[in-house]
Write a protein that holds these residues in place. Structure first.
Motif, PDB file in Angstrom:
ATOM      1  N   MET A  16       0.845  -1.188   0.000  1.00 48.83           N
ATOM      2  CA  MET A  16       0.000   0.000   0.000  1.00 48.83           C
ATOM      3  C   MET A  16       0.882   1.239   0.000  1.00 48.83           C
ATOM      4  SD  MET A  16      -3.324   0.944   0.731  1.00 48.83           S
ATOM      5  CE  MET A  16      -4.000   2.560   0.961  1.00 48.83           C
ATOM      6  N   ILE A  17       0.595   2.145  -0.895  1.00 45.18           N
ATOM      7  CA  ILE A  17       1.346   3.378  -0.998  1.00 45.18           C
ATOM      8  C   ILE A  17       0.764   4.396  -0.022  1.00 45.18           C
ATOM      9  CG2 ILE A  17       2.105   5.172  -2.585  1.00 45.18           C
ATOM     10  CD1 ILE A  17       1.459   3.278  -4.869  1.00 45.18           C
ATOM     11  N   LYS A  18       1.611   5.186   0.605  1.00 46.33           N
ATOM     12  CA  LYS A  18       1.144   6.217   1.529  1.00 46.33           C
ATOM     13  C   LYS A  18       0.442   7.313   0.744  1.00 46.33           C
ATOM     14  CE  LYS A  18       4.837   5.598   4.844  1.00 46.33           C
ATOM     15  NZ  LYS A  18       5.987   6.254   5.492  1.00 46.33           N
ATOM     16  N   PRO A  19      -0.594   7.921   1.319  1.00 46.06           N
ATOM     17  CA  PRO A  19      -1.308   9.000   0.618  1.00 46.06           C
ATOM     18  C   PRO A  19      -0.402  10.175   0.249  1.00 46.06           C
ATOM     19  CG  PRO A  19      -2.566   8.276   2.506  1.00 46.06           C
ATOM     20  CD  PRO A  19      -1.247   7.572   2.575  1.00 46.06           C
ATOM     21  N   GLU A  20       0.608  10.433   1.079  1.00 44.28           N
ATOM     22  CA  GLU A  20       1.532  11.535   0.799  1.00 44.28           C
ATOM     23  C   GLU A  20       2.349  11.258  -0.458  1.00 44.28           C
ATOM     24  OE1 GLU A  20       1.832   9.807   3.870  1.00 44.28           O
ATOM     25  OE2 GLU A  20       0.361  11.086   4.837  1.00 44.28           O
ATOM     26  N   ASN A  21       2.576   9.971  -0.765  1.00 41.13           N
ATOM     27  CA  ASN A  21       3.355   9.598  -1.935  1.00 41.13           C
ATOM     28  C   ASN A  21       2.490   9.480  -3.192  1.00 41.13           C
ATOM     29  OD1 ASN A  21       5.551   9.495  -0.248  1.00 41.13           O
ATOM     30  ND2 ASN A  21       5.477   7.300   0.017  1.00 41.13           N
ATOM     31  N   ILE A  22       1.186   9.331  -3.032  1.00 42.43           N
ATOM     32  CA  ILE A  22       0.293   9.215  -4.189  1.00 42.43           C
ATOM     33  C   ILE A  22       0.073  10.584  -4.817  1.00 42.43           C
ATOM     34  CG2 ILE A  22      -2.061   8.694  -4.905  1.00 42.43           C
ATOM     35  CD1 ILE A  22      -2.070   6.437  -2.885  1.00 42.43           C
ATOM     36  N   ILE A  23      -0.266  11.577  -4.000  1.00 46.01           N
ATOM     37  CA  ILE A  23      -0.524  12.931  -4.495  1.00 46.01           C
ATOM     38  C   ILE A  23       0.801  13.674  -4.530  1.00 46.01           C
ATOM     39  CG2 ILE A  23      -1.812  15.074  -4.151  1.00 46.01           C
ATOM     40  CD1 ILE A  23      -3.622  12.701  -4.664  1.00 46.01           C
ATOM     41  N   LYS A  24       1.301  13.958  -5.747  1.00 49.58           N
ATOM     42  CA  LYS A  24       2.574  14.670  -5.881  1.00 49.58           C
ATOM     43  C   LYS A  24       2.396  16.177  -5.811  1.00 49.58           C
ATOM     44  CE  LYS A  24       5.058  11.263  -8.606  1.00 49.58           C
ATOM     45  NZ  LYS A  24       5.744  11.033  -9.895  1.00 49.58           N
ATOM     46  N   GLY A  25       1.255  16.667  -6.271  1.00 51.05           N
ATOM     47  CA  GLY A  25       1.034  18.104  -6.229  1.00 51.05           C
ATOM     48  C   GLY A  25      -0.270  18.473  -6.902  1.00 51.05           C
ATOM     49  N   VAL A  26      -0.623  19.737  -6.764  1.00 52.09           N
ATOM     50  CA  VAL A  26      -1.829  20.267  -7.390  1.00 52.09           C
ATOM     51  C   VAL A  26      -1.427  20.877  -8.718  1.00 52.09           C
ATOM     52  CG1 VAL A  26      -3.720  21.908  -7.147  1.00 52.09           C
ATOM     53  CG2 VAL A  26      -2.839  20.727  -5.147  1.00 52.09           C
ATOM     54  N   ARG A  27      -2.195  20.602  -9.738  1.00 55.47           N
ATOM     55  CA  ARG A  27      -1.921  21.138 -11.077  1.00 55.47           C
ATOM     56  C   ARG A  27      -2.675  22.453 -11.210  1.00 55.47           C
ATOM     57  NH1 ARG A  27       1.099  20.490 -15.364  1.00 55.47           N
ATOM     58  NH2 ARG A  27       0.048  20.421 -17.347  1.00 55.47           N
ATOM     59  N   VAL A  28      -1.940  23.564 -11.284  1.00 58.90           N
ATOM     60  CA  VAL A  28      -2.549  24.885 -11.344  1.00 58.90           C
ATOM     61  C   VAL A  28      -2.361  25.438 -12.757  1.00 58.90           C
ATOM     62  CG1 VAL A  28      -2.610  27.192 -10.357  1.00 58.90           C
ATOM     63  CG2 VAL A  28      -2.024  25.246  -8.928  1.00 58.90           C
ATOM     64  N   THR A  29      -3.416  25.344 -13.546  1.00 59.67           N
ATOM     65  CA  THR A  29      -3.450  25.911 -14.886  1.00 59.67           C
ATOM     66  C   THR A  29      -4.748  26.699 -15.013  1.00 59.67           C
ATOM     67  OG1 THR A  29      -4.533  23.962 -15.818  1.00 59.67           O
ATOM     68  CG2 THR A  29      -2.131  23.987 -15.877  1.00 59.67           C
ATOM     69  N   GLU A  30      -4.887  27.405 -16.107  1.00 66.55           N
ATOM     70  CA  GLU A  30      -6.106  28.176 -16.306  1.00 66.55           C
ATOM     71  C   GLU A  30      -7.321  27.260 -16.429  1.00 66.55           C
ATOM     72  OE1 GLU A  30      -7.814  31.645 -19.314  1.00 66.55           O
ATOM     73  OE2 GLU A  30      -5.777  30.886 -19.548  1.00 66.55           O
ATOM     74  N   LYS A  31      -7.163  26.168 -17.151  1.00 67.44           N
ATOM     75  CA  LYS A  31      -8.261  25.215 -17.317  1.00 67.44           C
ATOM     76  C   LYS A  31      -8.627  24.567 -15.978  1.00 67.44           C
ATOM     77  CE  LYS A  31      -9.574  21.395 -20.321  1.00 67.44           C
ATOM     78  NZ  LYS A  31      -9.142  20.506 -21.400  1.00 67.44           N
ATOM     79  N   ALA A  32      -7.623  24.220 -15.173  1.00 66.21           N
ATOM     80  CA  ALA A  32      -7.885  23.614 -13.867  1.00 66.21           C
ATOM     81  C   ALA A  32      -8.545  24.608 -12.927  1.00 66.21           C
ATOM     82  CB  ALA A  32      -6.587  23.090 -13.268  1.00 66.21           C
ATOM     83  N   ALA A  33      -8.161  25.877 -13.010  1.00 59.52           N
ATOM     84  CA  ALA A  33      -8.768  26.898 -12.155  1.00 59.52           C
ATOM     85  C   ALA A  33     -10.240  27.112 -12.520  1.00 59.52           C
ATOM     86  CB  ALA A  33      -8.001  28.205 -12.282  1.00 59.52           C
ATOM     87  N   ASN A  34     -10.560  27.056 -13.806  1.00 55.09           N
ATOM     88  CA  ASN A  34     -11.955  27.197 -14.221  1.00 55.09           C
ATOM     89  C   ASN A  34     -12.798  25.998 -13.781  1.00 55.09           C
ATOM     90  OD1 ASN A  34     -11.453  29.650 -15.423  1.00 55.09           O
ATOM     91  ND2 ASN A  34     -11.083  28.762 -17.436  1.00 55.09           N
ATOM     92  N   ALA A  35     -12.189  24.813 -13.697  1.00 52.16           N
ATOM     93  CA  ALA A  35     -12.917  23.618 -13.278  1.00 52.16           C
ATOM     94  C   ALA A  35     -13.200  23.612 -11.777  1.00 52.16           C
ATOM     95  CB  ALA A  35     -12.137  22.370 -13.665  1.00 52.16           C
ATOM     96  N   GLN A  36     -12.445  24.380 -11.004  1.00 49.60           N
ATOM     97  CA  GLN A  36     -12.657  24.413  -9.561  1.00 49.60           C
ATOM     98  C   GLN A  36     -14.012  25.018  -9.191  1.00 49.60           C
ATOM     99  OE1 GLN A  36      -9.343  26.337  -7.695  1.00 49.60           O
ATOM    100  NE2 GLN A  36      -7.920  24.719  -8.262  1.00 49.60           N
TER     101      GLN A  36
END
Length: 95
Positions: free
Chosen positions: A1-21
């Motif tokens: 089992m992989i630790k949750p801290e190792n699964i999520i590497k980071g948040v992808r911050v782009t214009e398209k991702a910001a509009n989807a929020q």
């Protein structure tokens, strides 16, 4: 089992991702060996929200050749992304 801290590497911050929020969709860069269930559990544990849906995208990288290392080409831009849809009312505070 992989630790949750190792699964999520980071948040992808782009214009398209910001509009989807606006519609409770957040984009994360995740580990290459993570599946949708593991990503869902990691987001729920790390951010204490309820996940409704997870879409996983494997972005292929471009093969780049170097003049000095023609026999050993490299790959750039390869990543695995996850678009996570949260339950209505939940939000992740990105600072």
């Amino acid at each position: 089992m992989i630790k949750p801290e190792n699964i999520i590497k980071g948040v992808r911050v782009t214009e398209k991702a910001a509009n989807a929020q606006v519609s409770n969709k957040y984009t994360f860069v995740v580990a290459d060996d993570a599946n949708a269930i593991a990503i869902s559990q990691a987001v729920e544990k790390l951010f204490k929200v309820t996940v409704e849906k997870v879409n996983v995208i494997n972005a292929k990288g471009k093969v780049k050749l170097s003049r000095m290392r023609k026999a050993n080409p490299g790959v750039k831009g390869k990543m695995k992304k996850a678009i996570v849809t949260l339950k209505a009312g939940d939000a992740i505070e990105l600072a």
